[in-house]
Write a protein that holds these residues in place. Structure first.
Motif, mmCIF file in Angstrom:
data_model
loop_
_atom_site.group_PDB
_atom_site.id
_atom_site.type_symbol
_atom_site.label_atom_id
_atom_site.label_comp_id
_atom_site.label_asym_id
_atom_site.label_seq_id
_atom_site.Cartn_x
_atom_site.Cartn_y
_atom_site.Cartn_z
ATOM 1 N N LEU A 732 0.834 -1.202 0.000
ATOM 2 C CA LEU A 732 0.000 0.000 0.000
ATOM 3 C C LEU A 732 0.870 1.252 0.000
ATOM 4 C CD1 LEU A 732 -2.923 1.054 0.112
ATOM 5 C CD2 LEU A 732 -2.645 1.217 2.593
ATOM 6 N N CYS A 733 1.969 1.242 0.766
ATOM 7 C CA CYS A 733 2.869 2.397 0.769
ATOM 8 C C CYS A 733 3.470 2.619 -0.620
ATOM 9 C CB CYS A 733 3.978 2.183 1.795
ATOM 10 S SG CYS A 733 3.428 2.157 3.508
ATOM 11 N N ARG A 734 3.911 1.544 -1.268
ATOM 12 C CA ARG A 734 4.480 1.676 -2.604
ATOM 13 C C ARG A 734 3.438 2.171 -3.601
ATOM 14 N NH1 ARG A 734 6.517 -3.869 -1.206
ATOM 15 N NH2 ARG A 734 8.610 -3.595 -0.348
ATOM 16 N N LEU A 735 2.220 1.667 -3.473
ATOM 17 C CA LEU A 735 1.158 2.059 -4.395
ATOM 18 C C LEU A 735 0.779 3.527 -4.199
ATOM 19 C CD1 LEU A 735 -0.446 0.535 -6.557
ATOM 20 C CD2 LEU A 735 -2.240 0.156 -4.865
ATOM 21 N N HIS A 736 0.656 3.947 -2.962
ATOM 22 C CA HIS A 736 0.307 5.343 -2.687
ATOM 23 C C HIS A 736 1.406 6.281 -3.175
ATOM 24 C CE1 HIS A 736 -0.260 8.972 -0.144
ATOM 25 N NE2 HIS A 736 -1.554 8.703 -0.332
ATOM 26 N N HIS A 737 2.656 5.906 -2.955
ATOM 27 C CA HIS A 737 3.778 6.729 -3.419
ATOM 28 C C HIS A 737 3.781 6.841 -4.942
ATOM 29 C CE1 HIS A 737 7.964 7.352 -4.786
ATOM 30 N NE2 HIS A 737 8.033 8.180 -3.750
ATOM 31 N N ALA A 738 3.509 5.738 -5.643
ATOM 32 C CA ALA A 738 3.517 5.768 -7.108
ATOM 33 C C ALA A 738 2.406 6.656 -7.646
ATOM 34 C CB ALA A 738 3.395 4.349 -7.652
ATOM 35 N N VAL A 739 1.200 6.576 -7.063
ATOM 36 C CA VAL A 739 0.084 7.391 -7.560
ATOM 37 C C VAL A 739 0.352 8.867 -7.299
ATOM 38 C CG1 VAL A 739 -2.368 7.869 -7.252
ATOM 39 C CG2 VAL A 739 -1.570 5.516 -7.352
ATOM 40 N N VAL A 740 0.861 9.200 -6.112
ATOM 41 C CA VAL A 740 1.154 10.604 -5.805
ATOM 42 C C VAL A 740 2.216 11.153 -6.748
ATOM 43 C CG1 VAL A 740 2.097 12.127 -4.036
ATOM 44 C CG2 VAL A 740 0.398 10.413 -3.413
ATOM 45 N N GLN A 741 3.248 10.345 -7.047
ATOM 46 C CA GLN A 741 4.292 10.801 -7.958
ATOM 47 C C GLN A 741 3.745 11.066 -9.355
ATOM 48 O OE1 GLN A 741 6.774 11.843 -5.731
ATOM 49 N NE2 GLN A 741 7.996 11.347 -7.529
ATOM 50 N N ARG A 742 2.763 10.266 -9.789
ATOM 51 C CA ARG A 742 2.160 10.519 -11.101
ATOM 52 C C ARG A 742 1.569 11.923 -11.155
ATOM 53 N NH1 ARG A 742 4.193 6.159 -11.818
ATOM 54 N NH2 ARG A 742 3.444 4.456 -13.137
ATOM 55 N N PHE A 743 0.830 12.304 -10.139
ATOM 56 C CA PHE A 743 0.211 13.623 -10.138
ATOM 57 C C PHE A 743 1.225 14.731 -9.883
ATOM 58 C CE2 PHE A 743 -3.480 10.938 -9.332
ATOM 59 C CZ PHE A 743 -4.412 11.496 -10.207
ATOM 60 N N ARG A 744 2.270 14.428 -9.136
ATOM 61 C CA ARG A 744 3.246 15.474 -8.828
ATOM 62 C C ARG A 744 4.119 15.805 -10.028
ATOM 63 N NH1 ARG A 744 6.899 14.317 -3.743
ATOM 64 N NH2 ARG A 744 4.865 14.651 -2.748
ATOM 65 N N VAL A 745 4.499 14.807 -10.808
ATOM 66 C CA VAL A 745 5.452 15.013 -11.897
ATOM 67 C C VAL A 745 4.747 15.277 -13.213
ATOM 68 C CG1 VAL A 745 7.337 13.951 -13.183
ATOM 69 C CG2 VAL A 745 7.178 13.621 -10.708
ATOM 70 N N ARG A 746 3.772 14.454 -13.539
ATOM 71 C CA ARG A 746 3.232 14.479 -14.892
ATOM 72 C C ARG A 746 2.140 15.517 -15.106
ATOM 73 N NH1 ARG A 746 3.628 8.422 -17.256
ATOM 74 N NH2 ARG A 746 5.603 7.896 -16.276
ATOM 75 N N THR A 747 1.585 16.080 -14.062
ATOM 76 C CA THR A 747 0.572 17.125 -14.230
ATOM 77 C C THR A 747 1.069 18.475 -13.748
ATOM 78 O OG1 THR A 747 -0.401 16.657 -12.061
ATOM 79 C CG2 THR A 747 -1.246 15.409 -13.944
ATOM 80 N N ALA A 748 2.397 18.627 -13.592
ATOM 81 C CA ALA A 748 2.920 19.901 -13.097
ATOM 82 C C ALA A 748 2.618 21.031 -14.078
ATOM 83 C CB ALA A 748 4.419 19.787 -12.859
ATOM 84 N N SER A 749 2.826 20.793 -15.372
ATOM 85 C CA SER A 749 2.572 21.849 -16.357
ATOM 86 C C SER A 749 1.092 22.196 -16.431
ATOM 87 C CB SER A 749 3.081 21.406 -17.730
ATOM 88 O OG SER A 749 2.422 20.218 -18.143
#
Length: 817
Positions: A732-749
């Protein structure tokens, strides 16, 4: 015994060119009676019978052979093996095959019957040894030299050495002296090995016997039992006295500095034929510098420096005053006899030539090119000189020099007036034609190697400029990373290098991949990063190279996700043509290609049932839940799943995805876009999926539309909730970290663009303060349970309370706007 066929130069056998050329090996040739002992720069030592023209034996050592010494009376061969120590090889082994030497170098060792030399033959197990010498021809002692932290250590061992055992032999004497310019933090790593020459007292048995004057000059009246001349890679020529018993004074004396690595040290007799003994020490540098130290009248030393064409590949001292020096282009003989450089007596003049070393050296070319090692045979007829040499091409040859052609200028040689001498001259000219042809081939190959090296440097410069041109320029060479499951069921990273530029990658380029896990695995495995080096070989423009590397250090253990994968190109600047090795300290050009993170979303497998667990005792339910170990199915179903949620504004997601499909399906498809196994998600309109994590446990992803009603006074806010469920907390920790990183990196622009457009709706402050206060209370309770776990019987209750607190912290009522 010499072959009597009238030819001046005769090729005996072809042992093949060592890999990397002569600079990569330490060639050595010895001769005793009709046997030739040869090391060509590899791990093989050959025994060749000149009389029978056949290869008698081949011995294979664990590593490259650096030096050989022969004890003829004891029929023993001492061999220095790189990074292994010194081996003793009895030469009366019944392993000689008597095979004729094949012309094919690849089948030579197989035809001769290779005898592997193992640790049982090692008599000095010191991996730091880099040179050794025999104190006397009858085996009076063995002298070794080893580098240390900013020092050199010279040791004397009595012969015979004891058989290999648990305790190393004790040296009879040891001298430690500093290394010039050494770094005390690491031992020196010279490009060339040091050379040793042992000199015994005039009354000693065996070995070079010096005159009383030269011995007094070397020993300094210390009463030493032997003097060892050390030619070091830093250019120093030192004398080390080995006393027994210890003598007063400094045992180390600096004789001269050649200002270049020393390639050879020997002793000569310059007083003419029939002199009392050796009276001159000569040292030859790799660049062609020659230093001669002679003990003159009444012990007055005479020191002269000369310069010969270089670079010097080998050198040897003859029986008289001749010194033979080999380069890539020729083998030259020089005469250091006293008065050789002065004016000879004219007609009718009586008297001896002037004493002293010659002011200049007049080398006489022997028309033999590319000799990498040289030895003077003792079995030549009187008045002749017989040289054994190994060429750069790996050919063993013998050169017979008649009277008057073993040294000295061409005009001082006696005239050939007879028919027999004229025929010999013709044969010499024909032999010289063959040597010139071989010299031409050697120079041509050297030119081709230089051209390839220059082409490689030009290629490295072009690629470096293209990759370091700036962020706006398109990168012509890139590396993409994806996760994949290999057939045995192991998780791997697939690195695809694509060359879209106009320059090809030739030999010498290496793809370096560094895998860095995010943290230590919860099962206690090693957390350290792993580095892989893959030689690329020729990669033409438009070409692709795919490399598969394991993500986990152990095939039976899942990786500690996420794993950061860093790729770079390395071009080695070493001398060898083999694949580059980007080890610490190796010179080269390193060009970064990029970094990529492999997380759990890329490693999920579909469909989701976990593989059957291995038989054995069932793990503890709490350990299985926290650590992510493979639990039994009943245990996994009995434990409640751990849940984490993340809410995102629907408007923000539509701007980020730009997908016309339903929002929930598009969001799930976007989260699993880098997973090559998620074909069902890409081909069907689904908003929920169940998959298997790398450790075999189930995870569940659910995307649904919700309305957040309490935060905005204007009404409910349309949002998308991403719900993550797992039977283990680690996944669950790995999954939550991966989903948060998707929104943090790929939707920054997209978020930046949204900030310049219409702002977010107004928010109520009271619910936000209440959410913040509730989280502060939960965190305070977590810290209390962590710092004061209580009694041992309350550990289970504390663990259950921590799990409930974690679930509440991972299910906030906030929304990403």
């Amino acid at each position: 015994m010499a072959e009597d066929d009238g030819r001046r130069v005769r090729y005996l056998a072809d042992f093949g060119r060592p890999v990397g050329g002569p600079a990569a090996g330490r060639a050595r040739v010895l001769c005793h009676e009709t046997d030739v002992y040869l090391a060509g720069g590899t791990e093989f030592v050959y025994v060749y019978d000149r009389e029978g023209k056949r290869l008698q034996a081949v011995y294979r050592f664990p590593d490259q052979v650096w030096h050989l010494e022969l004890l003829a009376l004891q029929r023993e061969l001492y061999v220095l093996c790189a990074r292994n120590g010194i081996f003793r090889l009895p030469l009366d082994r019944p392993t000689r095959s008597g095979a004729t030497l094949p012309r094919d170098s690849e089948t030579r060792e197989a035809a001769a019957g290779v005898a592997a030399v193992g640790p049982e033959a090692r008599v000095l197990a010191d991996p730091a040894l880099c040179a050794f010498a025999v104190l006397a021809a009858d085996g009076g002692g063995l002298v070794t030299l080893a580098p240390g932290p900013a020092t050199w250590t010279l040791s004397l061992f009595e012969l015979p050495l004891p058989a290999p055992g648990p305790r190393p032999p004790t040296p009879a004497g040891r001298v430690v002296f500093p290394a010039a310019g050494g770094d005390p933090r690491k031992p020196p790593a010279p490009r060339s090995l040091p050379v040793l020459c042992c000199v015994s007292p005039p009354g000693g048995a065996g070995g070079p016997r010096p005159t009383e004057a030269l011995w007094g000059l070397l020993s300094g009246g210390s009463g030493a039992a032997a003097a060892v001349l050390c030619g070091l890679p830093d250019g120093r020529l030192c004398r080390v006295a080995l006393p027994a018993p210890p003598a007063p004074g400094d045992p180390v004396r600096l004789l001269h500095r050649l200002e270049e690595p020393v390639a050879f040290v020997g002793a000569l007799r310059t007083a003419g034929p029939g002199g009392p003994g050796l009276d001159c020490v000569v040292a030859v540098g790799h660049g062609g510098r020659v230093t001669a130290l002679r003990a003159g009248e009444a012990g007055v030393p005479e020191l002269r420096d000369y310069r010969l064409p270089g670079p010097v590949l080998c050198a040897a001292c003859g029986a008289g005053s001749r010194l033979y020096v080999g380069t890539r282009s020729d083998l030259a003989a020089v005469d250091l006899a006293a008065g050789a450089g002065g004016r000879p007596p004219g007609p009718g003049e009586v008297g001896d030539p002037p004493a002293g070393l010659p002011p200049v050296l007049a080398p006489a070319g022997l028309r033999i090119c590319g000799a990498v090692t040289l030895a003077v045979s003792a079995g030549a007829p009187e008045g002749e000189v017989e040289l054994l040499a190994l060429s750069v091409e790996g050919r063993l040859m013998i050169c017979r020099l008649g009277p008057g052609e073993s040294g000295g200028p061409e005009e001082t040689r006696p005239a050939r007036g007879t028919v027999a001498r004229s025929g010999q001259r013709i044969r010499d000219l024909l032999s010289g034609i063959g040597n010139v042809s071989e010299r031409e081939r050697s120079l041509k190959k050297a030119e081709e190697q230089r051209n390839r090296a220059l082409a490689g440097l030009n290629e490295a410069l072009n690629v470096s400029c293209a990759l370091l041109g700036g962020p706006r320029d398109p990168r012509p060479i890139g590396c993409t990373i994806r996760a994949a499951w290999t057939p045995p069921g192991a998780l791997a990273a697939v690195c695809v290098l694509h060359n879209a530029g106009a320059f090809g990658l030739d030999r010498g380029w290496t793809l370096c991949v560094r895998l860095v896990p995010a943290a230590r695995p919860l099962d206690g495995g090693p957390p350290g990063p792993a580095t892989y080096s893959v030689p690329l070989g020729p990669l033409a423009p438009g070409g692709r190279r795919e490399v598969t590397l394991p993500l986990a250090p152990d095939p039976g253990r899942p990786p500690a996700l996420p794993v950061t994968v860093s790729c770079s190109l390395f071009y080695g600047l070493g001398a060898g043509p083999g694949p580059a090795d980007p080890a610490p300290g190796r010179e080269g050009v390193c060009l970064p290609l990029g970094r990529h993170s492999v997380d759990i979303l890329q490693c999920l497998r579909f469909p989701g049932p976990a593989p059957a667990p291995a038989p054995g005792p069932a793990p503890d339910p709490v350990d299985a839940f926290l650590g992510g170990a493979r639990a039994e199915p009943l245990v996994a179903r009995s434990a409640p799943p751990s849940v984490a949620t993340l809410k995102v504004s629907s408007r923000l997601l539509r701007d980020a995805l730009r997908d016309r499909s339903p929002l929930c399906c598009g969001t799930l498809r976007w989260l699993l876009a880098e997973n090559g196994a998620a074909d069902a998600v890409r081909t069907r309109a689904v908003s929920a999926v169940r998959a298997a994590a790398p450790d075999g446990n189930d995870v569940h992803l659910l995307v649904r539309e919700v309305a957040v009603t309490e935060l905005c006074p204007e009404g409910p806010v349309a949002a998308v909730e991403i719900r993550m469920e797992s039977s283990t907390l680690a996944n669950l920790c790995r999954l939550h970290h991966a989903v948060v990183q998707r929104f943090r990196v790929r939707t920054a622009s997209v978020m930046d663009g949204a900030g310049r457009g219409p702002g977010p709706p107004p928010l109520r402050l009271h619910p936000l303060r209440q959410i913040h206060s509730n989280h502060e209370m939960l965190l305070k309770e977590v810290r209390t349970l962590r710092d004061h776990p209580g009694r041992e019987d309350d550990a289970g209750a504390a663990a259950e309370r921590l799990l409930r607190l974690y679930g509440q912290l991972r299910d906030p009522s906030l929304i990403l706007l």
